[in-house]
Design an enzyme around this catalytic site. Structure first.
Site, short mmCIF file in Angstrom:
data_model
loop_
_atom_site.label_atom_id
_atom_site.label_comp_id
_atom_site.label_asym_id
_atom_site.label_seq_id
_atom_site.Cartn_x
_atom_site.Cartn_y
_atom_site.Cartn_z
N ASN A 246 3.86 -5.24 8.07
CA ASN A 246 2.75 -6.15 7.89
C ASN A 246 3.35 -7.45 7.89
O ASN A 246 4.55 -7.82 8.08
CB ASN A 246 2.11 -5.96 6.39
N LYS B 70 -7.06 -4.72 -11.11
CA LYS B 70 -5.65 -3.88 -10.37
C LYS B 70 -4.67 -4.02 -11.63
O LYS B 70 -3.81 -3.19 -11.58
CB LYS B 70 -5.08 -4.95 -9.50
N LYS C 91 12.68 9.25 20.04
CA LYS C 91 11.68 8.12 20.62
C LYS C 91 10.58 9.05 21.04
O LYS C 91 10.77 10.01 22.20
CB LYS C 91 12.09 7.25 21.62
N PHE D 56 1.69 -8.41 -8.20
CA PHE D 56 1.01 -9.53 -7.17
C PHE D 56 -0.44 -8.84 -6.72
O PHE D 56 -0.33 -7.55 -6.53
CB PHE D 56 1.82 -9.90 -5.98
N PRO E 141 4.58 5.82 -2.55
CA PRO E 141 4.73 5.72 -3.99
C PRO E 141 4.40 4.30 -4.32
O PRO E 141 4.77 3.32 -3.43
CB PRO E 141 6.42 5.92 -4.38
N ASP E 142 3.60 4.00 -5.42
CA ASP E 142 3.19 2.66 -5.97
C ASP E 142 4.42 2.37 -6.85
O ASP E 142 4.60 2.78 -8.09
CB ASP E 142 2.13 2.76 -6.65
N ILE E 143 5.22 1.30 -6.25
CA ILE E 143 6.53 1.02 -6.95
C ILE E 143 6.03 0.10 -8.25
O ILE E 143 6.68 0.80 -9.39
CB ILE E 143 7.44 0.24 -6.20
O1 C5P Z 1 -2.38 -2.32 -4.58
P1 C5P Z 1 -2.03 -3.28 -3.88
O2 C5P Z 1 -0.96 -2.96 -2.83
O3 C5P Z 1 -2.72 -4.47 -3.85
O4 C5P Z 1 -1.02 -3.95 -5.44
C1 C5P Z 1 -0.25 -5.01 -5.08
C2 C5P Z 1 0.95 -5.14 -6.11
O5 C5P Z 1 1.51 -3.73 -6.12
C3 C5P Z 1 2.07 -6.01 -5.53
O6 C5P Z 1 2.78 -6.44 -6.72
C4 C5P Z 1 2.88 -5.02 -5.03
O7 C5P Z 1 4.38 -5.41 -4.91
C5 C5P Z 1 2.72 -3.80 -5.83
N1 C5P Z 1 2.89 -2.54 -4.98
C6 C5P Z 1 3.79 -1.50 -5.23
N2 C5P Z 1 4.26 -0.62 -4.25
C7 C5P Z 1 3.10 -0.04 -3.65
C8 C5P Z 1 1.99 -0.86 -3.28
C9 C5P Z 1 1.92 -2.18 -4.07
O8 C5P Z 1 4.87 -2.23 -6.01
N3 C5P Z 1 3.13 0.96 -3.07
#
Ligand code: C5P
Length: 404
Positions: A211, A341, A289, A327, A307-309
């Site tokens: 991105n 959020k 490749k 953020f 995973p959502d960190i």
């Molecule tokens: O869900 P979204 O991507 O909008 O959430 C944004 C926030 O979550 C940011 O702080 C981003 O660094 C964190 N994030 C994360 N891991 C992910 C997705 C988002 O830590 N997989």
């Protein structure tokens, strides 16, 4: 109480008539309780004697990297490690140029290249040298790397000309030092974790999904927390900007790696998640490749959720940081989406910004944000990402202080 009790300043005195003012600077720093160690370059030696520097600092003076005794008694790494701040005063055009180029050909420049401590320079030179595009460019390079500057002042110069080039007054250098060191105290003894940049999710060994995140905001936050004295680990995805000074940077590629690096960096008092983490990764990246095949339809990528960190760390039952900040980059209904959020992720604060087309936030230098907590909401005016970072770091320091 003296302002700088116990603070350790490594003062580098380079060549220039203003070197005599550095003796006064040593005296004033000592009066304020600071410990001052000095490096005198060959140029500096032409203007002040090692004996007077040693007498005023009450420390051995370090003069030459090639002197075996200096190197064995105290290596350049130790000189930097045992200082809270490096001050180059006077800073000649020559030393600024060598610093900018990363040249390490004497003790002073070797320490300056090896240090991860904050650096302040007090330039002193002829006005034409100061105004020369080469010096301007060198100074801009150093400033971009976080080197701070005090002066030079305008006035009559030793060379008989008039203009900018005089070393700043000792009182002003002292004020800049006090500012840099006092500011550090706010987060002293605190550990911080910051994520920054995009992630790269591999499709095969040569292709990936990414991105537009530049990492500017996250890196600025890591630097601002470090300036306030925190011990910062920055976990960064692939970015084109330099590692911030005074910060331990761990570089990763994918979201999975970023999560592992964050877990390894815990415990922390505060965690700020500014990375733009990919929501999905390619379920089964190819080991080789992928090849185009004549007449064959384009391949379909099957994605798996990352995973959502932020949520993972915010919901830790043991070892959760005291303050977890996320953020929210939104393109519409910024505030409502950010509030939701914050609750969904379980973090304490959300820094919400509008990244819709035309705002220039992604990759740009400016940002307009809202700080959203459970009971507080603030709209910050438009400002640079550096200023957002400074303000957020101060808010973090105040909040951690309140909970101490
Ligand atoms: O869900 P979204 O991507 O909008 O959430 C944004 C926030 O979550 C940011 O702080 C981003 O660094 C964190 N994030 C994360 N891991 C992910 C997705 C988002 O830590 N997989």
């Amino acid at each position: 109480m003296p302002l700088l009790v116990g603070r350790r300043v490594l003062l580098i005195i380079t060549g220039g008539i203003a070197a005599y003012k550095s003796l006064e600077l040593i005296r004033r720093l000592r009066e304020q309780g600071a410990r001052v160690r000095c490096i005198l370059t060959r140029g500096g030696e032409q203007f002040v004697t090692p004996l007077s520097v040693a007498a005023l600092s009450e420390e051995k003076v370090f003069q030459d990297i090639f002197s075996l005794t200096d190197e064995s008694e105290m290596g350049h790494i130790r000189l930097s490690r045992e200082a809270d701040l490096l001050v180059v005063a006077p800073a000649s055009a020559n030393v600024l140029a060598r610093m900018a180029a990363g040249i390490a050909d004497d003790l002073a420049t070797t320490v300056l290249l090896a240090t991860d401590k904050p650096v302040l320079v007090a330039p002193a030179m002829n006005v034409r040298m100061w105004e020369h595009p080469a010096t301007r460019a060198n100074m801009a390079t150093l400033a971009a790397r976080g080197v701070r500057r005090v002066g030079p002042a305008a006035g009559d110069l030793a060379c008989g000309e008039t203009g900018a080039g005089r070393m700043a007054e000792v009182a002003d250098i002292l004020a800049a030092i006090a500012d840099m060191l006092a500011a550090k105290a706010l987060l002293a003894g605190r550990r911080a974790l910051v994520t920054s940049g995009p992630t790269h999710e591999p499709i095969d060994p040569v292709r990936f999904i990414a991105n537009r995140s530049s990492g500017k905001q996250g890196h600025a936050i890591a630097a601002a927390l470090a300036r306030l004295g925190a011990e910062v680990t920055l976990v960064s995805g692939p970015v084109a900007i330099p590692d911030p000074p005074g910060v331990r940077t761990v570089r990763v590629e994918s979201a999975t790696d970023m999560l592992a690096a964050c877990q390894a960096a815990l415990p922390a008092d505060v965690a700020v998640f500014a990375a733009a983490v990919a929501d999905w990764r390619v379920a089964e990246p190819a080991a080789q490749k992928r090849k185009k095949q004549e007449g064959a339809p384009p391949p379909t990528l099957s994605l798996a959720p990352n995973p959502d960190i932020l949520a993972t760390v915010a919901r830790l039952e043991t070892g959760r940081p005291t303050l977890v900040v996320g953020f929210a980059a939104e393109t519409e209904n910024v505030l409502d989406n950010a509030r939701a959020k914050r609750r969904r992720k379980g973090c304490d604060w959300i820094v919400a910004n509008d990244v819709s087309t035309g705002t220039g936030t992604f990759g740009g230098d400016d940002n307009t944000v809202h700080l959203i907590g459970a009971d507080e909401e603030e709209a910050w005016p438009p400002m640079t990402k550096e200023a957002v970072a400074e303000r957020l770091a101060e808010r973090i320091a105040l909040r951690l202080e309140a909970r101490r």
